[in-house]
Enzyme design. Structure first.
Site, PDB file in Angstrom:
ATOM      1  N   HIS A 255       0.752  -1.188  -0.101  1.00 28.22           N
ATOM      2  CA  HIS A 255       0.038  -0.098  -0.047  1.00 28.22           C
ATOM      3  C   HIS A 255       0.954   1.202  -0.160  1.00 28.22           C
ATOM      4  CE1 HIS A 255      -4.098   1.563   0.175  1.00 28.22           C
ATOM      5  NE2 HIS A 255      -3.586   2.358   0.633  1.00 28.22           N
ATOM      6  N   VAL A 256       0.756   2.168  -0.856  1.00 31.01           N
ATOM      7  CA  VAL A 256       1.484   3.200  -1.091  1.00 31.01           C
ATOM      8  C   VAL A 256       1.592   4.109   0.010  1.00 31.01           C
ATOM      9  CG1 VAL A 256       0.011   4.599  -2.504  1.00 31.01           C
ATOM     10  CG2 VAL A 256       2.391   4.832  -3.010  1.00 31.01           C
ATOM     11  N   HIS A 257       2.511   4.674   0.374  1.00 36.30           N
ATOM     12  CA  HIS A 257       2.460   5.715   1.891  1.00 36.30           C
ATOM     13  C   HIS A 257       3.527   6.706   1.632  1.00 36.30           C
ATOM     14  CE1 HIS A 257       4.774   2.072   2.751  1.00 36.30           C
ATOM     15  NE2 HIS A 257       5.450   3.004   3.430  1.00 36.30           N
ATOM     16  N   LEU A 258       3.216   7.749   1.862  1.00 39.69           N
ATOM     17  CA  LEU A 258       4.167   8.974   1.810  1.00 39.69           C
ATOM     18  C   LEU A 258       4.674   9.331   3.483  1.00 39.69           C
ATOM     19  CD1 LEU A 258       5.302  11.661   0.587  1.00 39.69           C
ATOM     20  CD2 LEU A 258       3.091  12.749   1.551  1.00 39.69           C
TER      21      LEU A 258
END
Length: 339
Positions: A255-258
């Site tokens: 899950h893409v996360h900043l």
């Protein structure tokens, strides 16, 4: 129905009961014994939901009320849960929350009501402390390995590995981990923060990794960056702290996360070379660079050999002086902080 109590951390006065669905206004005055003139007499508005186990907090005063590390902001509302700390004003006068139930058994009629934590009210700080203790016993490869082992790829019965890689999807749905959310994103605290302030901004949309990003995601990434920048700006001490916003080129979690991370790197969870290099080399891609790449190329590409960056020598991110061990690096960083 449980009863709700606002408890001063230093126990300087008796707990204040918050009645179910009643609006309570608190601030400077005899009830809180706060005499600080910077605290308004009507600093916060509190509304308890005793059935669901939380309190809605609205800041009324001009000076900042904070929930843990996040400033509420005048006119804004946040959800206050057991395990969190509410600072009445200027990071002072901390309060915690308790929900109590009266014992109904015949043999316990003389007992006082006890603070009871329901499963959904588990103390968030206890969870984080337990996680940190566990992380100290995990070997470095287990903490930083960026891909599943070959023998784990098709072995769903090995639940611990599967759960670990999907951990963000669980955390982003956990109210005790959330510090901000809107219709597009949610912000959570990193369970194993590598600095004093370390948040993750995640989209509600299911996007597995940087490689899954497409041009239609540009506006979403810009929104994530704006929210991350706001978190940094509202952080206590933001005038002296420096933050970076970016992505790991090869993240260990699905899950893409900043990442929104302060550059002090003052954390016991920063334990090895891979941790350090994942945030201080080109392994960490600035948010603006990801957006620019997606706008220009229509996709995000990672250079060959990027994983080798994690093996680079330890170098101070301020003066670039090489250090031999993490303890020596941390001692070196403290020198920069005090100068």
């Amino acid at each position: 129905m449980p009863t709700c109590w606002l408890v001063r951390a230093d126990e300087s006065h008796k707990p204040i009961q918050l009645l179910h669905y009643h609006t309570h206004t608190l601030g400077r005055g005899p009830e809180t014994q706060i005499k600080d003139q910077k605290c308004s007499r009507q600093q916060v508005e509190l509304r308890a939901d005793c059935n669901r186990g939380f309190v809605t907090v609205k800041q009324l005063g001009s000076n900042p009320t904070s929930l843990d590390d996040v400033v509420v902001g005048k006119g804004n509302q946040v959800t206050f849960k057991p395990g969190q700390k509410l600072y009445m004003v200027n990071r002072l006068y901390p309060y915690t929350l308790q929900f109590r139930e009266e014992s109904t058994s015949a043999g316990a009629s003389g007992e006082k009501s006890k603070a009871m934590k329901r499963p959904h009210q588990r103390d968030a700080h206890e969870e984080r402390d337990q996680d940190k203790e566990k992380s100290c016993r995990v070997s470095a490869p287990s903490c930083s390995n960026s891909a599943a082992r070959p023998d784990q790829t098709h072995a769903p019965e090995k639940e611990p590995a599967a759960h670990w890689s999907q951990g963000l999807k669980v955390s982003m749905q956990d109210p005790s981990m959330q510090v901000y959310k809107d219709e597009k994103v949610v912000v959570i605290k990193d369970k194993y923060p590598k600095a004093r302030f370390h948040w993750l901004v995640l989209p509600w949309d299911s996007i597995s990794s940087l490689k899954a990003l497409r041009p239609e995601h540009v506006e979403l990434l810009k929104h994530m960056e704006r929210i991350g920048a706001r978190m940094a700006q509202q952080c206590p001490g933001s005038d002296t702290l420096r933050f970076r916003l970016g992505y790991h080129a090869i993240p260990s979690m699905s899950h893409v996360h900043l990442h929104v991370i302060s550059q002090d790197f003052d954390s016991p969870c920063l334990k090895n070379k891979k941790h350090w290099n994942s945030f201080t080399t080109d392994y960490f891609i600035e948010s603006q660079d990801v957006i620019a790449m997606l706008e220009r190329d229509g996709r995000v590409s990672v250079k060959d050999g990027t994983s080798e960056l994690l093996k680079l020598p330890l170098r101070c991110h301020v003066c670039h002086q090489e250090q031999t061990t993490i303890p020596k690096l941390k001692e070196h960083l403290r020198g920069h902080a005090s100068s």
